[in-house]
Motif scaffolding. Structure first.
Motif, PDB file in Angstrom:
ATOM      1  N   UNK A  14      41.779  49.578  61.491  1.00  0.00           N
ATOM      2  CA  UNK A  14      41.523  48.228  61.017  1.00  0.00           C
ATOM      3  C   UNK A  14      42.055  48.075  59.602  1.00  0.00           C
ATOM      4  N   UNK A  15      42.972  47.128  59.430  1.00  0.00           N
ATOM      5  CA  UNK A  15      43.566  46.898  58.115  1.00  0.00           C
ATOM      6  C   UNK A  15      42.605  46.099  57.253  1.00  0.00           C
ATOM      7  N   UNK A  16      42.443  46.564  56.017  1.00  0.00           N
ATOM      8  CA  UNK A  16      41.558  45.869  55.083  1.00  0.00           C
ATOM      9  C   UNK A  16      42.279  45.689  53.758  1.00  0.00           C
ATOM     10  N   UNK A  17      42.190  44.491  53.200  1.00  0.00           N
ATOM     11  CA  UNK A  17      42.777  44.176  51.900  1.00  0.00           C
ATOM     12  C   UNK A  17      41.661  43.664  51.000  1.00  0.00           C
ATOM     13  N   UNK A  18      41.529  44.247  49.818  1.00  0.00           N
ATOM     14  CA  UNK A  18      40.460  43.875  48.903  1.00  0.00           C
ATOM     15  C   UNK A  18      41.060  43.550  47.536  1.00  0.00           C
ATOM     16  N   UNK A  19      40.934  42.289  47.137  1.00  0.00           N
ATOM     17  CA  UNK A  19      41.459  41.853  45.840  1.00  0.00           C
ATOM     18  C   UNK A  19      40.416  42.045  44.743  1.00  0.00           C
ATOM     19  N   UNK A  20      40.911  42.186  43.526  1.00  0.00           N
ATOM     20  CA  UNK A  20      40.050  42.229  42.350  1.00  0.00           C
ATOM     21  C   UNK A  20      40.861  41.781  41.140  1.00  0.00           C
ATOM     22  N   UNK A  21      40.155  41.485  40.051  1.00  0.00           N
ATOM     23  CA  UNK A  21      40.836  41.164  38.808  1.00  0.00           C
ATOM     24  C   UNK A  21      40.844  39.703  38.419  1.00  0.00           C
ATOM     25  N   UNK A  22      40.318  38.844  39.280  1.00  0.00           N
ATOM     26  CA  UNK A  22      40.278  37.433  38.924  1.00  0.00           C
ATOM     27  C   UNK A  22      39.259  37.170  37.821  1.00  0.00           C
ATOM     28  N   UNK A  23      39.273  35.933  37.322  1.00  0.00           N
ATOM     29  CA  UNK A  23      38.325  35.575  36.285  1.00  0.00           C
ATOM     30  C   UNK A  23      38.719  34.309  35.567  1.00  0.00           C
ATOM     31  N   UNK A  24      38.074  34.092  34.419  1.00  0.00           N
ATOM     32  CA  UNK A  24      38.325  32.917  33.590  1.00  0.00           C
ATOM     33  C   UNK A  24      39.159  33.332  32.389  1.00  0.00           C
ATOM     34  N   UNK A  25      40.233  32.606  32.135  1.00  0.00           N
ATOM     35  CA  UNK A  25      41.114  32.916  31.011  1.00  0.00           C
ATOM     36  C   UNK A  25      41.615  31.620  30.395  1.00  0.00           C
ATOM     37  N   UNK A  26      41.903  31.661  29.109  1.00  0.00           N
ATOM     38  CA  UNK A  26      42.447  30.475  28.446  1.00  0.00           C
ATOM     39  C   UNK A  26      43.932  30.336  28.754  1.00  0.00           C
ATOM     40  N   UNK A  27      44.396  29.102  28.687  1.00  0.00           N
ATOM     41  CA  UNK A  27      45.819  28.844  28.881  1.00  0.00           C
ATOM     42  C   UNK A  27      46.632  29.688  27.901  1.00  0.00           C
ATOM     43  N   UNK A  28      47.710  30.277  28.424  1.00  0.00           N
ATOM     44  CA  UNK A  28      48.535  31.164  27.622  1.00  0.00           C
ATOM     45  C   UNK A  28      48.145  32.619  27.744  1.00  0.00           C
ATOM     46  N   UNK A  29      47.000  32.884  28.349  1.00  0.00           N
ATOM     47  CA  UNK A  29      46.522  34.243  28.503  1.00  0.00           C
ATOM     48  C   UNK A  29      47.099  34.945  29.710  1.00  0.00           C
ATOM     49  N   UNK A  30      46.572  36.152  29.965  1.00  0.00           N
ATOM     50  CA  UNK A  30      47.077  36.983  31.053  1.00  0.00           C
ATOM     51  C   UNK A  30      45.938  37.543  31.885  1.00  0.00           C
ATOM     52  N   UNK A  31      46.241  37.814  33.136  1.00  0.00           N
ATOM     53  CA  UNK A  31      45.340  38.513  34.042  1.00  0.00           C
ATOM     54  C   UNK A  31      46.185  39.402  34.943  1.00  0.00           C
ATOM     55  N   UNK A  32      45.598  40.481  35.415  1.00  0.00           N
ATOM     56  CA  UNK A  32      46.258  41.310  36.424  1.00  0.00           C
ATOM     57  C   UNK A  32      45.364  41.413  37.648  1.00  0.00           C
ATOM     58  N   UNK A  33      45.891  40.959  38.762  1.00  0.00           N
ATOM     59  CA  UNK A  33      45.191  41.074  40.031  1.00  0.00           C
ATOM     60  C   UNK A  33      45.610  42.350  40.734  1.00  0.00           C
ATOM     61  N   UNK A  34      44.670  42.947  41.447  1.00  0.00           N
ATOM     62  CA  UNK A  34      44.938  44.135  42.244  1.00  0.00           C
ATOM     63  C   UNK A  34      44.524  43.874  43.677  1.00  0.00           C
TER      64      UNK A  34
END
Length: 123
Positions: A1-21
């Motif tokens: 069974x294939x499973x995909x689990x995301x993480x790394x989202x959140x609240x950030x100000x414009x111009x900022x950065x995030x990394x999703x996994x």
């Protein structure tokens, strides 16, 4: 069974950065393409970026030059580095994978999906 689990989202100000996994399990990760899609409230799900089994990458015009997709086959994980974020990037971001080695922008070609992670960019 294939499973995909995301993480790394959140609240950030414009111009900022995030990394999703996105951690994948249940099949041989390295031989399949991976992609990221997003869906904003009241809008259809749209393609963001994809990476094929040879690590060739593809981007939506709206994120080109700001987002970078990458994969670590040793960790069975795909990443989405998001820089210079804008309020219009606010959405639920989904990791997905088709049952093929090469990428497609068509969400109907993707067989497996994660549960999504919320990204909110405040202006």
């Amino acid at each position: 069974q294939v499973r995909l689990v995301e993480s790394g989202g959140g609240l950030v100000q414009a111009g900022g950065s995030l990394r999703l996994s996105c951690a994948a399990s249940g099949r041989s990760f390295s031989i399949y393409a991976m992609g990221w899609f997003r869906q904003a409230p009241g809008k259809e799900r749209e393609f963001v970026a994809a990476i094929d089994w040879l690590s060739s990458t593809y981007y939506a015009d709206s994120v080109k030059g700001r987002f970078t997709i990458s994969r670590d086959n040793a960790k069975n994980t795909v990443y989405l580095q998001m820089n210079s974020l804008k309020s219009e990037d606010t959405a639920v971001y989904y990791c997905a994978s088709p049952a093929r080695r090469y990428t497609t922008r068509d969400s109907r070609q993707y067989d497996y999906w994660g549960q999504g992670t919320q990204v909110t960019v405040s202006s």
